[in-house]
Design an enzyme around this catalytic site. Structure first.
Site, PDB file in Angstrom:
ATOM      1  N   GLY A  12      23.746  53.847  10.016  1.00 26.69           N
ATOM      2  CA  GLY A  12      24.128  52.630  10.734  1.00 26.69           C
ATOM      3  C   GLY A  12      25.637  52.546  10.860  1.00 26.69           C
ATOM      4  O   GLY A  12      26.393  53.377  10.343  1.00 26.69           O
ATOM      5  N   TYR A 154      16.273  35.993  10.816  1.00 25.58           N
ATOM      6  CA  TYR A 154      17.145  37.031  10.238  1.00 25.58           C
ATOM      7  C   TYR A 154      17.858  36.483   9.000  1.00 25.58           C
ATOM      8  O   TYR A 154      17.823  37.068   7.923  1.00 25.58           O
ATOM      9  CB  TYR A 154      18.168  37.494  11.282  1.00 25.58           C
ATOM     10  CG  TYR A 154      19.327  38.280  10.709  1.00 25.58           C
ATOM     11  CD1 TYR A 154      19.116  39.492  10.063  1.00 25.58           C
ATOM     12  CD2 TYR A 154      20.638  37.809  10.816  1.00 25.58           C
ATOM     13  CE1 TYR A 154      20.185  40.208   9.537  1.00 25.58           C
ATOM     14  CE2 TYR A 154      21.703  38.519  10.298  1.00 25.58           C
ATOM     15  CZ  TYR A 154      21.476  39.720   9.654  1.00 25.58           C
ATOM     16  OH  TYR A 154      22.533  40.427   9.129  1.00 25.58           O
TER      17      TYR A 154
HETATM   18  N1  LIG Z   1      27.681  44.359  11.518  1.00 36.14           N
HETATM   19  C1  LIG Z   1      27.823  43.097  11.140  1.00 36.14           C
HETATM   20  O1  LIG Z   1      28.632  42.339  11.702  1.00 36.14           O
HETATM   21  C2  LIG Z   1      27.018  42.549   9.989  1.00 36.14           C
HETATM   22  C3  LIG Z   1      27.221  41.198   9.636  1.00 36.14           C
HETATM   23  C4  LIG Z   1      26.494  40.680   8.575  1.00 36.14           C
HETATM   24  C5  LIG Z   1      25.610  41.481   7.878  1.00 36.14           C
HETATM   25  N2  LIG Z   1      25.422  42.772   8.251  1.00 36.14           N
HETATM   26  C6  LIG Z   1      24.472  43.571   7.470  1.00 36.14           C
HETATM   27  O2  LIG Z   1      25.104  44.796   7.120  1.00 36.14           O
HETATM   28  C7  LIG Z   1      24.146  45.838   7.071  1.00 36.14           C
HETATM   29  C8  LIG Z   1      24.574  46.991   7.951  1.00 36.14           C
HETATM   30  O3  LIG Z   1      24.676  46.516   9.284  1.00 36.14           O
HETATM   31  P1  LIG Z   1      25.136  47.412  10.517  1.00 36.14           P
HETATM   32  O4  LIG Z   1      25.931  46.545  11.411  1.00 36.14           O
HETATM   33  O5  LIG Z   1      25.673  48.694  10.027  1.00 36.14           O
HETATM   34  O6  LIG Z   1      23.710  47.620  11.220  1.00 36.14           O
HETATM   35  P2  LIG Z   1      22.993  48.949  11.770  1.00 36.14           P
HETATM   36  O7  LIG Z   1      21.765  48.474  12.467  1.00 36.14           O
HETATM   37  O8  LIG Z   1      23.964  49.769  12.551  1.00 36.14           O
HETATM   38  O9  LIG Z   1      22.624  49.734  10.449  1.00 36.14           O
HETATM   39  C9  LIG Z   1      21.424  49.525   9.717  1.00 36.14           C
HETATM   40  C10 LIG Z   1      20.788  50.887   9.490  1.00 36.14           C
HETATM   41  O10 LIG Z   1      19.610  50.684   8.690  1.00 36.14           O
HETATM   42  C11 LIG Z   1      18.586  51.498   9.214  1.00 36.14           C
HETATM   43  N3  LIG Z   1      17.312  50.845   8.891  1.00 36.14           N
HETATM   44  C12 LIG Z   1      16.806  49.719   9.463  1.00 36.14           C
HETATM   45  N4  LIG Z   1      15.620  49.429   8.916  1.00 36.14           N
HETATM   46  C13 LIG Z   1      15.383  50.391   7.986  1.00 36.14           C
HETATM   47  C14 LIG Z   1      14.300  50.643   7.095  1.00 36.14           C
HETATM   48  N5  LIG Z   1      13.250  49.836   7.041  1.00 36.14           N
HETATM   49  N6  LIG Z   1      14.374  51.736   6.272  1.00 36.14           N
HETATM   50  C15 LIG Z   1      15.457  52.555   6.313  1.00 36.14           C
HETATM   51  N7  LIG Z   1      16.495  52.385   7.165  1.00 36.14           N
HETATM   52  C16 LIG Z   1      16.445  51.304   7.986  1.00 36.14           C
HETATM   53  C17 LIG Z   1      18.829  51.603  10.698  1.00 36.14           C
HETATM   54  O11 LIG Z   1      18.272  52.781  11.247  1.00 36.14           O
HETATM   55  C18 LIG Z   1      20.352  51.570  10.777  1.00 36.14           C
HETATM   56  O12 LIG Z   1      20.880  52.876  10.866  1.00 36.14           O
HETATM   57  C19 LIG Z   1      22.805  45.221   7.458  1.00 36.14           C
HETATM   58  O13 LIG Z   1      22.136  44.860   6.275  1.00 36.14           O
HETATM   59  C20 LIG Z   1      23.228  43.981   8.221  1.00 36.14           C
HETATM   60  O14 LIG Z   1      22.219  42.974   8.183  1.00 36.14           O
HETATM   61  C21 LIG Z   1      26.105  43.324   9.290  1.00 36.14           C
END
Ligand SMILES: NC(=O)c1ccc[n+]([C@@H]2O[C@H](COP(=O)([O-])OP(=O)(O)OC[C@H]3O[C@@H](n4cnc5c(N)ncnc54)[C@H](O)[C@@H]3O)[C@@H](O)[C@H]2O)c1
Length: 335
Positions: A12, A154
């Protein structure tokens, strides 16, 4: 000193940057990612192949909620730290596909907690979100604020992960830090987030959708600053002796704490759009839209606790971070 980590969600946006930094500092990293098709899988594959080219990285393609997956990974690796980022992210998608959030976020985190119970790391750190502050209007958001009025499913699943992890920290003594991230942006970012969508639309001369008629504020966090915060928090292991006064969320009964990782300086949506226009050298055609269901008009992180734990934060200026994203986007998509 370099150590070993299991990182979920390693393909991710944030997971990629975090793993890259850990590997560059000599850590051994096992990344677990299901490569889900929530957005373009080619982008995840490109991130993963850059990680697998580095020494010390091992990739496992699997769903964390599948029974046995996380048990096997932790049993084999016995990592010093587990950093859990895998999730179904995105506020808007949770209205259309709530089951994905139940499976990846709640069931997935439960499986991870069970694995940590069997093979406890020295520190379990995981991603929650500023969205758990939900209907709160007192700014900035503090970790000690009451948070039980989530506005989207979410956010409700992320809040559930926080409380589930508290019970495991209490019952099994697993030191746990839950991060609340605030609108993270930067190169290799997520195609469903505003920066990516706006840059793509402007370059195609398509209109961009401005929600709540532009009356929005976000506490934008540049991804390198976020990763820096995560790395330094690895050593801030919650323990009863580490309480930091009134602003500390450290639990009274468990080695558990929730910490905002944000910039602490919210930006108006229209100023964000101007920074994008400046970086592209092109103006946007804007379509004004109402507030989206599940969304909140403003986010603003208190950074008092994180700065008490790790010291001053790096704060990449928004125009610098936006320009870095635009440079990456042009290079990656050859536009
Ligand atoms: N980007 C932001 O602004 C933000 C803000 C608040 C919280 N978050 C949290 O940070 C974390 C990372 O976010 P991101 O922006 O990198 O998102 P992203 O979607 O790019 O990364 C998440 C990764 O998890 C993998 N994934 C999803 N479900 C899965 C499962 N069941 N088993 C294994 N892998 C799985 C996906 O393939 C993806 O590569 C997440 O938990 C997200 O909720 C992100």
């Amino acid at each position: 000193m370099p150590s070993s980590a299991v990182v979920t969600g390693s393909s991710g946006f944030i997971g990629y940057h975090l793993c890259h930094r850990l590997l560059s500092e000599g850590w051994q990293v096992t990344g677990v990612d299901a490569m889900t098709d929530y957005y373009d899988v080619a982008l995840k594959t490109a991130r993963k192949s850059r990680l697998t080219a580095l020494p010390g990285f091992r990739a496992i393609d699997a769903h964390i909620e599948t029974p046995g997956v996380m048990q096997d990974v932790l049993a084999a690796d016995r990592p010093d730290v587990v950093i859990h980022l895998a999730a179904q992210a995105g506020v808007r998608h949770s209205i259309d596909a709530p089951q994905d959030y139940l499976d990846s976020n709640i069931a997935g985190t439960y499986r991870l907690l069970e694995a940590a119970r069997a093979h406890p790391p020295k520190h379990l750190l995981f991603a929650s979100t500023s969205s758990v502050y939900g209907a709160n209007t007192t700014m900035p958001y503090r970790e000690t604020d009451k948070t039980d009025r989530q506005m989207s499913f979410y956010a409700a699943t992320k809040k559930s992960c926080e409380v589930m992890s508290h019970s495991y920290a209490h019952l099994y003594g697993i030191p746990t830090t839950a991060f609340r991230f605030f609108t993270v942006y930067g190169p290799w970012g997520r195609p469903d987030m505003a920066l990516f969508k706006f840059v793509r639309a402007i370059l195609r001369n398509e209109p961009i959708e401005i929600y709540n008629h532009g009356r929005m504020q976000r506490d934008f966090t540049y991804v390198d600053d976020l990763v820096d915060g995560i790395l330094r928090l690895i050593d801030a292991v919650p323990a009863p002796a580490t309480h930091r006064g009134d602003t500390d969320s450290l639990s009274s009964v468990a080695p558990w704490r929730v910490v905002n990782i944000g910039n602490g300086r919210p930006v108006e949506l229209m100023a964000f759009v101007e920074a994008i226009e400046a970086a592209l050298g092109q103006s946007a055609r804007k379509t004004m839209m109402p507030m989206q269901p599940g969304d909140v008009p403003a986010t603003w992180a208190s950074t008092d606790l994180i700065e008490a734990l790790i010291g001053p934060l790096p704060r990449t200026p928004l125009p610098v971070g936006v320009a870095a994203f635009v440079a990456w986007y042009r290079d990656y998509f050859e536009v």
